[in-house]
Design an enzyme around this catalytic site. Structure first.
Site, PDB file in Angstrom:
ATOM      1  N   GLY A  16      20.132 -16.651  82.509  1.00 53.22           N
ATOM      2  CA  GLY A  16      19.218 -16.182  81.467  1.00 53.22           C
ATOM      3  C   GLY A  16      18.358 -14.996  81.829  1.00 53.22           C
ATOM      4  O   GLY A  16      17.222 -14.889  81.350  1.00 53.22           O
ATOM      5  N   GLY A  17      18.882 -14.064  82.621  1.00 52.27           N
ATOM      6  CA  GLY A  17      18.117 -12.869  82.952  1.00 52.27           C
ATOM      7  C   GLY A  17      17.744 -12.060  81.728  1.00 52.27           C
ATOM      8  O   GLY A  17      16.595 -11.598  81.590  1.00 52.27           O
ATOM      9  N   ASP A  40      27.905 -19.253  77.569  1.00 51.95           N
ATOM     10  CA  ASP A  40      28.505 -19.131  78.896  1.00 51.95           C
ATOM     11  C   ASP A  40      29.316 -20.398  79.154  1.00 51.95           C
ATOM     12  O   ASP A  40      29.031 -21.443  78.568  1.00 51.95           O
ATOM     13  CB  ASP A  40      27.432 -18.955  79.978  1.00 51.95           C
ATOM     14  CG  ASP A  40      27.960 -18.240  81.217  1.00 51.95           C
ATOM     15  OD1 ASP A  40      29.015 -18.663  81.738  1.00 51.95           O
ATOM     16  OD2 ASP A  40      27.341 -17.260  81.663  1.00 51.95           O
ATOM     17  N   ILE A  66      34.110 -17.725  75.201  1.00 56.02           N
ATOM     18  CA  ILE A  66      33.865 -16.582  74.322  1.00 56.02           C
ATOM     19  C   ILE A  66      35.111 -16.239  73.499  1.00 56.02           C
ATOM     20  O   ILE A  66      35.012 -15.728  72.382  1.00 56.02           O
ATOM     21  CB  ILE A  66      33.375 -15.380  75.150  1.00 56.02           C
ATOM     22  CG1 ILE A  66      31.944 -15.661  75.644  1.00 56.02           C
ATOM     23  CG2 ILE A  66      33.426 -14.074  74.370  1.00 56.02           C
ATOM     24  CD1 ILE A  66      31.402 -14.651  76.622  1.00 56.02           C
ATOM     25  N   GLU A  67      36.284 -16.570  74.044  1.00 60.31           N
ATOM     26  CA  GLU A  67      37.516 -16.277  73.314  1.00 60.31           C
ATOM     27  C   GLU A  67      37.683 -17.134  72.061  1.00 60.31           C
ATOM     28  O   GLU A  67      38.581 -16.887  71.249  1.00 60.31           O
ATOM     29  CB  GLU A  67      38.714 -16.453  74.244  1.00 60.31           C
ATOM     30  CG  GLU A  67      38.765 -15.403  75.341  1.00 60.31           C
ATOM     31  CD  GLU A  67      39.951 -15.594  76.272  1.00 60.31           C
ATOM     32  OE1 GLU A  67      41.101 -15.435  75.798  1.00 60.31           O
ATOM     33  OE2 GLU A  67      39.731 -15.914  77.459  1.00 60.31           O
ATOM     34  N   SER A  85      26.798  -9.244  80.048  1.00 56.65           N
ATOM     35  CA  SER A  85      27.078  -8.846  81.420  1.00 56.65           C
ATOM     36  C   SER A  85      28.383  -9.523  81.823  1.00 56.65           C
ATOM     37  O   SER A  85      28.379 -10.567  82.476  1.00 56.65           O
ATOM     38  CB  SER A  85      25.929  -9.273  82.346  1.00 56.65           C
ATOM     39  OG  SER A  85      26.169  -8.850  83.664  1.00 56.65           O
ATOM     40  N   CYS A  88      32.032  -9.334  86.789  1.00 60.03           N
ATOM     41  CA  CYS A  88      32.132  -8.040  87.468  1.00 60.03           C
ATOM     42  C   CYS A  88      33.275  -7.971  88.466  1.00 60.03           C
ATOM     43  O   CYS A  88      33.639  -6.892  88.927  1.00 60.03           O
ATOM     44  CB  CYS A  88      30.817  -7.729  88.175  1.00 60.03           C
ATOM     45  SG  CYS A  88      30.423  -8.883  89.523  1.00 60.03           S
ATOM     46  N   SER A 351      23.395 -12.376  88.643  1.00 60.62           N
ATOM     47  CA  SER A 351      22.383 -12.159  87.610  1.00 60.62           C
ATOM     48  C   SER A 351      22.025 -10.685  87.454  1.00 60.62           C
ATOM     49  O   SER A 351      22.466  -9.833  88.229  1.00 60.62           O
ATOM     50  CB  SER A 351      21.122 -12.969  87.940  1.00 60.62           C
ATOM     51  OG  SER A 351      21.407 -14.342  87.962  1.00 60.62           O
TER      52      SER A 351
END
Length: 376
Positions: A16-17, A40, A66-67, A85, A88, A351
Site C-alpha cells: 500500500g505505498g 493484488d 488482474i487478468e 507498479s 519489475c 514497494s
C-alpha cells in the site's frame, strides 16, 4: 458511494505505498473525499495491506487476478486515478529480462488490451517501475496504448536522494492525463532525470511555468534520522557472520551515519539473503573509520586478522523499520508479529517510495490535490 467521491484503483498494490501517498496528499490538505480500491494476488502483501489500510471506509482490497478484470469493471468504477507498479522482474538488472515474454507481464498485457474498449477511462494514471522498463517492449506498448487512448504523458527517471532522502533508488515514473475532447498528439519528449517544479497552479503538462531541478530538499539529508535506537531491537539478528564478512567485505556498500553525506544503495527484496547489489550495510562503530580499517586490511592476507579488523566496524544489516523509514513509509506502518525479517525485507523491496509518489501525484493532480471541497 458518493458520486462526487474521488475514485482510485491501486493495481499491484503490495503493502500500500500508493495508498499512503494518496492518504497523505488528500488528508494533509483536508481536501476532497476519496475511495481506494486495491488489487493484488500476493497473500503476504495483502495481509499487511489489510492491517494498515482497512480500518476505515475509504478503502477496499480485492485479492483478485488482474487478468480477471473487464472493461465493464473499469466502466463501473468510473475512475479518477489509476496507479500501478507492475512486477519489475521482467525488466530489472537482477531479473531475467524476458520483458513481455515473462509470464509476470501477462496481467500488464491484459490491461493494455482492455484500455481501448474502456468507455470511462481513468482521468489520471501514474505508473512506477524499475529503471530498464523505459527501454522495454512493455514500455513501447504502454506508450502507444495511452497515446491511442488520448492521454498526455510525462516520463521521469528519479531517485529519492534527489528529494533529500539518503537513499538511491532510481525508478521510472509515468504521469498521464486523459484528454476527453479534441486531442493533439504530442511528439515523444525525452524522459527527464530532473525534478519538475510547476509554479502556482500550472499543469505538469504545460510547457510554461514548469521549472526543472536536479535536486530539491524535502527532507534533511541525514542518515541518522532514519535509524532505530539499538534498544528497540535485537542487534544480533542483523550482524553479519564471519563467513559473510570474509567473503563479501570488498564488494558490499558500507555506509557511515557519522558522514553527513552518507547515502544508502537501493534495497531489493533479496536484502539479507544476498549481500551483493541488494542494499547497503551499516557501520555502527564510532571509534574506527572505514578507510582506516580497509587500509589495514590491504596489508594482510590472513583471514583471522581480516575478520578481527572488520569486527571493529560493528557492521550490521539495516532493519526492516529503517528501510521503511528510508522509503518514507509513515511510522504507523505495521507488519504482523509472526512475519519473519525475510518476509518484511521482500515486501519492502517490492514497494514504492511514498514521498516520491506523493510528490508526483500532487503535480499530476494539480489543483485537485488541494481542493477544499468535493469534486462537482
Amino acid at each position: 458511494m458518493d458520486r462526487s467521491c474521488f475514485k482510485v484503483l491501486e493495481l499491484y498494490s503490495g503493502i500500500g505505498g500508493f495508498n499512503f501517498a494518496i492518504k497523505e496528499l488528500f488528508e494533509e490538505e483536508k481536501s476532497i473525499e476519496y475511495y481506494i480500491t486495491a488489487i493484488d494476488i500476493n497473500t503476504s502483501a495483502n495481509i499487511v495491506y489489510r492491517l494498515n489500510h482497512n480500518s476505515n471506509n475509504e478503502c477496499k482490497l480485492l485479492e483478485h487476478n488482474i487478468e480477471s478484470l473487464t472493461s465493464d469493471d473499469f466502466d463501473r468504477m468510473n475512475l479518477d486515478l489509476l496507479t500501478m507498479s507492475p512486477p519489475c522482474q521482467p525488466f530489472s538488472r537482477l531479473g531475467n529480462q524476458l520483458d513481455l515474454k515473462d509470464s509476470r507481464s501477462s496481467s500488464f498485457k491484459h490491461l493494455m488490451q482492455l484500455f481501448p474498449s474502456i468507455r470511462n477511462k481513468p482521468r489520471f494514471i501514474m505508473l512506477e517501475n524499475v529503471k530498464g522498463f523505459e527501454i522495454s517492449n512493455a514500455h513501447q506498448l504502454f506508450i502507444s496504448t495511452l497515446r491511442d487512448c488520448k492521454y498526455r504523458m510525462r516520463e521521469f527517471l528519479l531517485s529519492p536522494d534527489q528529494f533529500g532522502i539518503p537513499n538511491s533508488r532510481l525508478r521510472y515514473y509515468l504521469l498521464a492525463k486523459h484528454e476527453s475532447g479534441e486531442f493533439q498528439d504530442e511528439e515523444n519528449e525525452e524522459i527527464s532525470t530532473l525534478v519538475p517544479l510547476p509554479h502556482g497552479n500550472s499543469s505538469i503538462f504545460s510547457h510554461e511555468n514548469v521549472e526543472y531541478k536536479k535536486n530539491i530538499r524535502l527532507k534533511e539529508f541525514s542518515l541518522k534520522n532514519y535509524l532505530e535506537k539499538d534498544e528497540n531491537f535485537d542487534i544480533r539478528k542483523f550482524q553479519l557472520t564471519d563467513e559473510q564478512l570474509l567473503r563479501y567485505h570488498m564488494i558490499i556498500d558500507i555506509v557511515d551515519p557519522e558522514n553527513s553525506m552518507a547515502k544508502t544503495n537501493c534495497f531489493t527484496k533479496s536484502y539479507g539473503h544476498r549481500l551483493e547489489g541488494c542494499g547497503s550495510i551499516l557501520k555502527t562503530s564510532e571509534q574506527f573509520s572505514i578507510d582506516e580499517i580497509f587500509s589495514a586490511i590491504q596489508k594482510t592476507s590472513d583471514s583471522a586478522t581480516i575478520i578481527k579488523l572488520l569486527h571493529k566496524l560493528k557492521l550490521r544489516l539495516f532493519t526492516p523499520k529503517e528501510i521503511a523509514n528510508l522509503m518514507c513509509f509513515p511510522c504507523c506502518l505495521e507488519f504482523p508479529e509472526d512475519f519473519t525479517t525475510k518476509q518484511r525485507y521482500r515486501l519492502l523491496g517490492n514497494s514504492v517510495n511514498v514521498l516520491v509518489c506523493n510528490y508526483l501525484l500532487k503535480i499530476l493532480l494539480g489543483p485537485l490535490a488541494t481542493m477544499k471541497r468535493k469534486i462537482e
